[in-house]
Design a protein around this motif. Sequence first.
Motif: not given
Length: 396
Positions: A63-65, A73-80, A82-85
């Motif tokens: 798993d990825f955390a 940065a919320p935008g990058l946190i959300e993107a990660q 969404r990618a399955g983190a």
Amino acid sequence: MTIDWRSKGFWLPHGTWKAEQSAAERPSIFDGGFTWPLMVVRHAAVEANIATMAAYCRRHGFDFAPHAKTTMAPGLIEAQLRAGAWGMTVATANQALVLRRLGVERVLIANQVLDPTALRWLAAESAASWEVYFQVDSGAGVRAAAAAGHARVLVELGHPGGRTGVRTLDQLEEVARAAVAASGVELVGVTGYEGQLADRSGVDAFLDRLVAGVDRLSEAALLPERPLVSAGGSAWFDRVADRLGGLSPRARLVLRSGASVTHDDGFYRERTPFARVPGEGPLAAALEIWAQVLSAPEPGLALAGMGKRDAPFDEGLPVPLGIRRANGATRSADGLRVTRLNDHHTYLEVADGCEVGPGDLVRFGISHPCTAFDKWRDIPVVDEERRVVDVLHTYF
């Protein structure tokens, strides 16, 4: 998000600008709405990096955390996510508070927490169904967690000369027993950090000790049936996958690499695991800083308007990548080398045959993204033509 005169790099002496306008207007960073220095994030590189790490973890059963401290940065946190983190990692209770307010459902604090005020808040949020974990490496840490109550903890193994974490497996078991015996404390697993070790043999030896620690605590019935086991900075995650992989599926394996989201042109370019396992990567440098040449006062020297307030310098100096003339013409930055930074100036060594003068823009790559984002409140996200498609806001 509203941007105004307080945001470095945006030129807004009057009025405001909505970040949402970027998607519709797609302004160029060279059209006058921005000034120098300016740090930008390349959208295509970030998207590719996120997809690469998500796929890597899936292939290896992790798993990825990813560590949010890199960007906050919320935008990058959300993107990660969404990618399955699986969740996000932070280093401090303050960072955990930010992620809680952002709605991140699962957070791992890869550090000790002993502040009673922060521990009481963590306990209350955990009791309210927030999934949050932190580390313990001492009886004092266990007692502090127990005093607050409702704590999910991982016992941490460290190494001589490293950061936190017990130094021996006997100490690991001692702290684990204290956590199991403490009211209000739930021991969920074991964690460690290998990133400060200098070579593969040292990293492998440490990770093997971590596996031995997991086995020892499991045999002593101190861990849950499927414990959480976590490690992994951004320099040795291939060794983490190799040495910890044997614990799957009897343990939930969590990788925490944070710098991978933007990578860099210095520290991690030289240390990326994908240099050792190129078929599994690669990562692309996604951060660049544009700065203007202010002066060329003597042969072989130019000064750019970028300094320690703008660019990381703790793990290597910025790297000149390109030159843009006032008329828009571009050329490589071969022949330019950064020798030092002041607060607001970068010293450029200019080789014979390299032409650079006042008014030119230099595109710099950075070294060590973990100390880049904290210098910028708002960061344009750009396409490959350097048109702004989004804006990231940071919370440091």
